[in-house]
Write an enzyme that holds these catalytic residues in place. Structure first.
Site, PDB file in Angstrom:
ATOM      1  N   ASP A 289       7.273   2.016  -0.366  1.00 26.82           N
ATOM      2  CA  ASP A 289       6.297   1.665  -1.421  1.00 26.82           C
ATOM      3  C   ASP A 289       6.380   2.513  -2.700  1.00 26.82           C
ATOM      4  O   ASP A 289       5.335   2.867  -3.280  1.00 26.82           O
ATOM      5  CB  ASP A 289       4.857   1.730  -0.862  1.00 26.82           C
ATOM      6  CG  ASP A 289       4.644   0.798   0.323  1.00 26.82           C
ATOM      7  OD1 ASP A 289       5.595   0.099   0.726  1.00 26.82           O
ATOM      8  OD2 ASP A 289       3.520   0.777   0.862  1.00 26.82           O
TER       9      ASP A 289
ATOM     10  N   GLU B 158       4.237  -2.737  -0.670  1.00 27.54           N
ATOM     11  CA  GLU B 158       2.969  -3.304  -0.203  1.00 27.54           C
ATOM     12  C   GLU B 158       2.484  -4.285  -1.265  1.00 27.54           C
ATOM     13  O   GLU B 158       2.528  -3.976  -2.453  1.00 27.54           O
ATOM     14  CB  GLU B 158       1.921  -2.191  -0.008  1.00 27.54           C
ATOM     15  CG  GLU B 158       0.564  -2.753   0.456  1.00 27.54           C
ATOM     16  CD  GLU B 158      -0.514  -1.682   0.649  1.00 27.54           C
ATOM     17  OE1 GLU B 158      -0.199  -0.487   0.561  1.00 27.54           O
ATOM     18  OE2 GLU B 158      -1.674  -2.087   0.882  1.00 27.54           O
TER      19      GLU B 158
ATOM     20  N   LYS C 230       5.484  -6.293   2.493  1.00 27.76           N
ATOM     21  CA  LYS C 230       4.531  -6.188   3.609  1.00 27.76           C
ATOM     22  C   LYS C 230       3.100  -6.346   3.098  1.00 27.76           C
ATOM     23  O   LYS C 230       2.754  -5.833   2.034  1.00 27.76           O
ATOM     24  CB  LYS C 230       4.717  -4.844   4.329  1.00 27.76           C
ATOM     25  CG  LYS C 230       4.468  -3.624   3.446  1.00 27.76           C
ATOM     26  CD  LYS C 230       4.914  -2.357   4.164  1.00 27.76           C
ATOM     27  CE  LYS C 230       4.712  -1.115   3.341  1.00 27.76           C
ATOM     28  NZ  LYS C 230       3.329  -0.691   3.174  1.00 27.76           N
TER      29      LYS C 230
ATOM     30  N   LYS D   8      -0.246  -1.696   5.612  1.00 30.19           N
ATOM     31  CA  LYS D   8       0.244  -0.327   5.467  1.00 30.19           C
ATOM     32  C   LYS D   8       1.464  -0.094   6.355  1.00 30.19           C
ATOM     33  O   LYS D   8       2.360   0.680   6.010  1.00 30.19           O
ATOM     34  CB  LYS D   8      -0.867   0.681   5.838  1.00 30.19           C
ATOM     35  CG  LYS D   8      -2.232   0.424   5.184  1.00 30.19           C
ATOM     36  CD  LYS D   8      -2.169   0.349   3.677  1.00 30.19           C
ATOM     37  CE  LYS D   8      -3.556   0.165   3.071  1.00 30.19           C
ATOM     38  NZ  LYS D   8      -3.506  -0.222   1.647  1.00 30.19           N
TER      39      LYS D   8
ATOM     40  N   VAL E  95       5.600   6.779  -0.555  1.00 29.52           N
ATOM     41  CA  VAL E  95       4.166   7.042  -0.737  1.00 29.52           C
ATOM     42  C   VAL E  95       3.331   5.971  -0.036  1.00 29.52           C
ATOM     43  O   VAL E  95       3.808   4.862   0.178  1.00 29.52           O
ATOM     44  CB  VAL E  95       3.811   7.070  -2.239  1.00 29.52           C
ATOM     45  CG1 VAL E  95       4.531   8.218  -2.928  1.00 29.52           C
ATOM     46  CG2 VAL E  95       4.106   5.751  -2.951  1.00 29.52           C
ATOM     47  N   THR E  96       2.075   6.334   0.266  1.00 31.62           N
ATOM     48  CA  THR E  96       1.565   7.685   0.274  1.00 31.62           C
ATOM     49  C   THR E  96       1.730   8.237   1.679  1.00 31.62           C
ATOM     50  O   THR E  96       1.674   7.493   2.651  1.00 31.62           O
ATOM     51  CB  THR E  96       0.065   7.758  -0.134  1.00 31.62           C
ATOM     52  OG1 THR E  96      -0.711   6.970   0.765  1.00 31.62           O
ATOM     53  CG2 THR E  96      -0.135   7.261  -1.555  1.00 31.62           C
TER      54      THR E  96
ATOM     55  N   CYS F 212       0.698   4.706   4.009  1.00 38.32           N
ATOM     56  CA  CYS F 212       1.782   3.805   4.435  1.00 38.32           C
ATOM     57  C   CYS F 212       2.946   4.524   5.105  1.00 38.32           C
ATOM     58  O   CYS F 212       3.573   3.982   6.020  1.00 38.32           O
ATOM     59  CB  CYS F 212       2.256   2.965   3.262  1.00 38.32           C
ATOM     60  SG  CYS F 212       1.009   1.753   2.781  1.00 38.32           S
TER      61      CYS F 212
ATOM     62  N   GLN G   1       2.759  19.308  18.203  1.00 39.65           N
ATOM     63  CA  GLN G   1       2.871  18.917  19.614  1.00 39.65           C
ATOM     64  C   GLN G   1       4.307  18.537  19.987  1.00 39.65           C
ATOM     65  O   GLN G   1       4.552  17.518  20.637  1.00 39.65           O
ATOM     66  CB  GLN G   1       1.930  17.751  19.935  1.00 39.65           C
ATOM     67  CG  GLN G   1       0.459  18.061  19.678  1.00 39.65           C
ATOM     68  CD  GLN G   1      -0.439  16.895  20.027  1.00 39.65           C
ATOM     69  OE1 GLN G   1      -0.448  16.440  21.158  1.00 39.65           O
ATOM     70  NE2 GLN G   1      -1.186  16.429  19.036  1.00 39.65           N
TER      71      GLN G   1
HETATM   72  N1  TIU Z   1       1.574   2.505   0.205  1.00 39.66           N
HETATM   73  C1  TIU Z   1       0.400   3.028   0.547  1.00 39.66           C
HETATM   74  O1  TIU Z   1       0.313   4.152   0.996  1.00 39.66           O
HETATM   75  N2  TIU Z   1      -0.738   2.255   0.323  1.00 39.66           N
HETATM   76  C2  TIU Z   1      -1.976   2.760   0.060  1.00 39.66           C
HETATM   77  O2  TIU Z   1      -2.940   2.026  -0.076  1.00 39.66           O
HETATM   78  N3  TIU Z   1      -2.068   4.109  -0.069  1.00 39.66           N
HETATM   79  C3  TIU Z   1      -3.171   4.823  -0.396  1.00 39.66           C
HETATM   80  O3  TIU Z   1      -3.131   6.053  -0.341  1.00 39.66           O
HETATM   81  N4  TIU Z   1      -4.268   4.197  -0.772  1.00 39.66           N
END
Ligand code: TIU
Length: 219
Positions: free
Chosen positions: A26, A74, A128, A131, A156-157, A161, A201
């Site tokens: 993303d 996304e 997609k 997430k 990200v993020t 995702c 872990q």
């Molecule tokens: N790609 C992704 O992480 N989608 C999000 O909505 N991330 C947020 O941190 N909101």
């Protein structure tokens, strides 16, 4: 087959290029630029924008090594019929018009990947609706067809995702190495926690390392 080893947490990540893919999650303008989806949720996009050069270095090195590269985005259909009402209720900017077009909608300028990381021929893009990059996509089919077993993960993020996708990949038997400085969360606290949650872990979800360590092996 040549085995490569990256210094990582909780221990070294061993792989060979044939069975390893770089997956870039993303890296869309909607998450990295002002006026996109990320900012509409109340975030400062400086951290996501800042990792673009690091991800670019990793991408270029992976291409040189002929590693399989896969990108995800996304987003939703223009009629938003694939956006669950429950998601819309908590992310109401989806589909509204911003400076980069309709937010998180396929085909819009903001939905696409930043210029520096644009896919080239042979690099699939997975669109997609959620997430998790496996949910309602053909990602798993593509990875199985290519006999991919290991994933090096950027994007990200980190806590949303990237994490959701690593967790889903881990349950499917893929070994995931997340590049700490090749991923970003909007808040450093989330970045730190997300990294720890992967490698704790004994590597409960996988491994983490730095771009420096990965580039040593890709060079
Ligand atoms: N790609 C992704 O992480 N989608 C999000 O909505 N991330 C947020 O941190 N909101």
């Amino acid at each position: 087959m040549a085995k490569y080893s990256v210094k990582a947490k909780p221990f070294s990540f061993d792989f060979d290029f044939k069975h390893t893919a770089l997956i870039i999650i993303d890296m869309q303008r909607d998450f990295c630029y002002k006026g996109g989806f990320g900012e509409s949720l109340g975030n400062d996009v400086t951290p996501t924008f800042s990792i673009i050069p690091t991800v670019e270095k990793i991408l270029k090195a992976a291409r040189k090594k002929k590693m399989f590269v896969i990108h995800t985005r996304e987003g939703h259909r223009p009629d938003l019929s694939d956006c669950p009402p429950a998601k819309m209720a908590r992310s109401s900017s989806i589909g509204t018009i911003g400076p980069m077009g309709r937010i998180l909608v396929r085909g819009e300028y903001g939905h696409d990947i930043v210029d520096e990381l644009q896919p080239i021929d042979g690099e699939p893009v997975i669109d997609k609706p959620g997430k998790d990059a496996f949910y309602m996509t053909d990602l798993e089919l593509i990875l199985r067809n290519k006999d991919i077993r290991n994933l090096i993960v950027c994007g990200v993020t980190t806590h949303v995702c990237v994490h959701t996708t690593i967790r889903a990949a881990n349950d499917r038997g893929f070994n995931c190495l997340m590049i700490e400085d090749g991923t970003a969360a909007f808040d450093p606290k989330d970045q730190e926690a997300a990294i720890r949650m992967i490698n704790q872990q004994g590597g409960i979800f996988g491994w983490t390392t730095t771009s420096k360590e990965v580039l040593k092996v890709l060079k």
